[in-house]
Design an enzyme around this catalytic site. Structure first.
Site, PDB file in Angstrom:
ATOM      1  N   ASP A  20       0.816  -1.233   0.000  1.00 26.46           N
ATOM      2  CA  ASP A  20       0.000   0.000   0.000  1.00 26.46           C
ATOM      3  C   ASP A  20       0.843   1.274   0.000  1.00 26.46           C
ATOM      4  O   ASP A  20       0.334   2.324  -0.371  1.00 26.46           O
ATOM      5  CB  ASP A  20      -1.068   0.007   1.105  1.00 26.46           C
ATOM      6  CG  ASP A  20      -0.526   0.107   2.506  1.00 26.46           C
ATOM      7  OD1 ASP A  20       0.677  -0.139   2.713  1.00 26.46           O
ATOM      8  OD2 ASP A  20      -1.325   0.421   3.413  1.00 26.46           O
ATOM      9  N   SER A 111      -6.080  -3.654  13.146  1.00 32.59           N
ATOM     10  CA  SER A 111      -6.469  -2.284  12.850  1.00 32.59           C
ATOM     11  C   SER A 111      -7.507  -1.673  13.781  1.00 32.59           C
ATOM     12  O   SER A 111      -8.461  -1.042  13.345  1.00 32.59           O
ATOM     13  CB  SER A 111      -6.965  -2.216  11.408  1.00 32.59           C
ATOM     14  OG  SER A 111      -6.322  -1.167  10.786  1.00 32.59           O
ATOM     15  N   SER A 113      -6.795   0.810  15.438  1.00 29.97           N
ATOM     16  CA  SER A 113      -6.580   2.263  15.294  1.00 29.97           C
ATOM     17  C   SER A 113      -7.470   2.825  14.185  1.00 29.97           C
ATOM     18  O   SER A 113      -8.103   3.866  14.367  1.00 29.97           O
ATOM     19  CB  SER A 113      -5.096   2.576  15.033  1.00 29.97           C
ATOM     20  OG  SER A 113      -4.643   1.953  13.853  1.00 29.97           O
ATOM     21  N   ASP A 157      -5.924   0.458   5.864  1.00 37.08           N
ATOM     22  CA  ASP A 157      -6.712   0.154   7.065  1.00 37.08           C
ATOM     23  C   ASP A 157      -7.978   0.997   7.142  1.00 37.08           C
ATOM     24  O   ASP A 157      -9.067   0.500   7.408  1.00 37.08           O
ATOM     25  CB  ASP A 157      -5.869   0.398   8.324  1.00 37.08           C
ATOM     26  CG  ASP A 157      -4.651  -0.495   8.375  1.00 37.08           C
ATOM     27  OD1 ASP A 157      -4.547  -1.401   7.530  1.00 37.08           O
ATOM     28  OD2 ASP A 157      -3.804  -0.274   9.265  1.00 37.08           O
ATOM     29  N   TYR A 209       9.811  -1.269   9.821  1.00 37.26           N
ATOM     30  CA  TYR A 209       8.813  -0.795   8.841  1.00 37.26           C
ATOM     31  C   TYR A 209       9.414   0.356   8.043  1.00 37.26           C
ATOM     32  O   TYR A 209       9.354   0.378   6.812  1.00 37.26           O
ATOM     33  CB  TYR A 209       7.544  -0.343   9.580  1.00 37.26           C
ATOM     34  CG  TYR A 209       6.455   0.215   8.689  1.00 37.26           C
ATOM     35  CD1 TYR A 209       5.464  -0.608   8.159  1.00 37.26           C
ATOM     36  CD2 TYR A 209       6.407   1.578   8.385  1.00 37.26           C
ATOM     37  CE1 TYR A 209       4.458  -0.096   7.348  1.00 37.26           C
ATOM     38  CE2 TYR A 209       5.405   2.103   7.575  1.00 37.26           C
ATOM     39  CZ  TYR A 209       4.437   1.267   7.055  1.00 37.26           C
ATOM     40  OH  TYR A 209       3.447   1.784   6.255  1.00 37.26           O
TER      41      TYR A 209
HETATM   42  P1  ADP Z   1      -3.713  -1.952  15.602  1.00 40.63           P
HETATM   43  O1  ADP Z   1      -4.298  -0.861  14.767  1.00 40.63           O
HETATM   44  O2  ADP Z   1      -3.105  -3.045  14.803  1.00 40.63           O
HETATM   45  O3  ADP Z   1      -4.661  -2.495  16.623  1.00 40.63           O
HETATM   46  P2  ADP Z   1      -2.062   0.228  16.463  1.00 40.63           P
HETATM   47  O4  ADP Z   1      -0.807   0.281  17.257  1.00 40.63           O
HETATM   48  O5  ADP Z   1      -2.095   0.836  15.124  1.00 40.63           O
HETATM   49  O6  ADP Z   1      -2.503  -1.314  16.418  1.00 40.63           O
HETATM   50  O7  ADP Z   1      -3.223   0.920  17.285  1.00 40.63           O
HETATM   51  C1  ADP Z   1      -3.505   0.521  18.626  1.00 40.63           C
HETATM   52  C2  ADP Z   1      -3.749   1.748  19.470  1.00 40.63           C
HETATM   53  O8  ADP Z   1      -4.986   2.392  19.089  1.00 40.63           O
HETATM   54  C3  ADP Z   1      -3.925   1.438  20.931  1.00 40.63           C
HETATM   55  O9  ADP Z   1      -2.690   1.359  21.585  1.00 40.63           O
HETATM   56  C4  ADP Z   1      -4.757   2.619  21.421  1.00 40.63           C
HETATM   57  O10 ADP Z   1      -3.929   3.752  21.642  1.00 40.63           O
HETATM   58  C5  ADP Z   1      -5.627   2.928  20.225  1.00 40.63           C
HETATM   59  N1  ADP Z   1      -6.961   2.310  20.336  1.00 40.63           N
HETATM   60  C6  ADP Z   1      -7.531   1.446  19.480  1.00 40.63           C
HETATM   61  N2  ADP Z   1      -8.783   1.122  19.850  1.00 40.63           N
HETATM   62  C7  ADP Z   1      -9.035   1.807  20.982  1.00 40.63           C
HETATM   63  C8  ADP Z   1     -10.156   1.914  21.872  1.00 40.63           C
HETATM   64  N3  ADP Z   1     -11.293   1.244  21.670  1.00 40.63           N
HETATM   65  N4  ADP Z   1     -10.037   2.732  22.941  1.00 40.63           N
HETATM   66  C9  ADP Z   1      -8.912   3.419  23.158  1.00 40.63           C
HETATM   67  N5  ADP Z   1      -7.827   3.358  22.375  1.00 40.63           N
HETATM   68  C10 ADP Z   1      -7.864   2.559  21.303  1.00 40.63           C
HETATM   69 MG    MG Z   2      -3.214   0.385  13.430  1.00 39.57          MG
END
Ligand code: ADP
Ligand code: MG
Length: 368
Positions: A20, A111, A113, A157, A209
């Site tokens: 991507d 994902s 995030s 994502d 990365y």
């Molecule tokens: P991924 O997207 O693969 O799960 P990332 O490191 O990109 O991993 O994103 C994870 C981060 O996103 C968490 O550490 C947190 O800061 C934030 N996050 C995701 N979902 C939530 C949620 N429901 N509440 C609070 N923070 C969240």
């Molecule tokens: Mg992420």
């Protein structure tokens, strides 16, 4: 407009890894796991954020003060970044109350995030009647993550969370953002796709990365193209002959063959030959392990132990160095495959992986 409830899913990428940021092709589908936001507009310019997944009370931020580089380096940067990105693009967004609840595992490469960003954008789009298209919201969410959060991620994502549809994988051309919904109905064919979250994340993953990204850019520059997407599969042998650095050559080889694998998977799915994608998933894993070099022992073990137990195909998915793998299996073989993975992890003294079955689910939506 008063309060409402919105949901946005996590995603898993079926094929098309690290393509991507090379203007290439990806093919994610949405997971049934979602982040749900209960949100309301407020007219005092405050953004009030609370997440059930995080301890502590609500965080209050002044919308007018949101500036990249002044983030709090906490989870609130994701939704606050979305508000900043919308306003920076000229959309009149003011304050809001947000309460988030999520079933998307965080940090597992699924994902969470993007789910958090997209659900925020979708709610604000309705609350402030912005009339934004899905792909546009995805772009702004990516900008929030790149510029406000400071994570250099591609567009996959957010687009997956915003634009996927149930029963389909989303073929996305990351150069022009054109999309095709590709039928991916596993249940009708007696198949299941398992997601195996290894629950490990090796510490050096962020730096690696960046190195891969820089290496791909160097390869494109040496080949005189805008991005590795511009090297066709047919032109690959000649292109590889022009790259002198073996590491850069291997990165280019992965990207060009991976784009080709996406196209092969699309053509099998379009003719209903879902079984036939198994070997392509295996090839994709080998390429990520041997050429792109972003696998790890835990991900390799998921692939090896599931294939040994009769799975049709398996590969790591997501950024690498941990996170999750996917396994395509017949429903009848699923118990044997699951047992084999769990036993292999136990024998290696790894953490017990989290295994669940993923059905292609809908993208982001308003619930009420
Ligand atoms: P991924 O997207 O693969 O799960 P990332 O490191 O990109 O991993 O994103 C994870 C981060 O996103 C968490 O550490 C947190 O800061 C934030 N996050 C995701 N979902 C939530 C949620 N429901 N509440 C609070 N923070 C969240
Ligand atoms: Mg992420």
């Amino acid at each position: 407009m008063s309060e409402g409830v919105w949901a946005a899913p996590g995603r898993v990428n079926l094929i098309g890894e690290h393509t991507d940021y090379n203007d290439g092709f990806v093919m994610p589908f949405a997971l049934p796991h979602t982040t749900v936001a209960t949100a309301a507009r407020r007219d005092d310019g405050l953004l009030r954020l609370h997440s059930a997944s995080v301890g502590g009370g609500a965080v209050e931020l002044r919308v007018a003060d949101l500036t990249p580089g002044h983030g709090t380096r906490s989870w609130t940067d994701y939704p606050a970044g979305v508000v900043w990105a919308l306003r920076d693009a000229g959309h009149e967004v003011g304050g809001a109350d947000f309460h988030f609840e999520s079933t998307v595992p965080t940090g597992a490469g699924l994902s969470s995030s993007a789910a958090l960003e997209v659900v925020t954008a979708l709610a604000l789009n309705d609350l402030y009647e912005l009339g934004l298209e899905r792909w546009r919201m995805a772009r702004l969410c990516q900008r929030a993550e790149n510029v406000y959060v400071g994570a250099p991620t591609g567009i996959m994502d957010q687009t997956a969370s915003a634009c996927c549809t149930a029963g389909h994988a989303l073929h996305l051309d990351t150069r022009d953002l054109s999309q095709r919904q590709i039928p991916f109905d596993l249940a009708a064919l007696g198949l299941e796709l398992l997601v195996v979250d290894t629950r490990v994340k090796h510490a050096h993953s962020d730096g690696e990365y960046g190195k891969r990204r820089a290496g791909c850019e160097a390869a494109a520059a040496q080949l005189g193209v805008a991005a590795l997407r511009d090297i066709s599969y047919e032109a690959l042998p000649q292109a590889l002959g022009r790259l002198t650095d073996p590491e850069i050559r291997a990165l280019a080889k992965h990207i060009v063959t991976e784009n080709h694998r996406v196209e092969r998977v699309v053509s099998h799915l379009e003719s209903g030959e879902v079984h036939a994608i198994g070997p392509i998933l295996n090839e994709g894993h080998a390429s990520l392990r041997d050429d792109f070099r972003i696998s790890c022992p835990e991900l390799d073990l998921v692939v090896d132990s599931s294939l040994a137990a009769g799975a049709l195909g398996a590969r790591m998915t997501g950024g690498g160095f941990g996170g999750s793998a996917i396994v395509l299996t017949d429903v009848s073989t699923k118990p044997t495959v699951t047992k084999s993975v769990l036993e292999a992890f136990a024998a290696a003294s790894y953490r017990v992986p989290r295994i669940f079955s993923a059905t292609p689910a809908p993208g982001a939506t308003r619930l009420s």
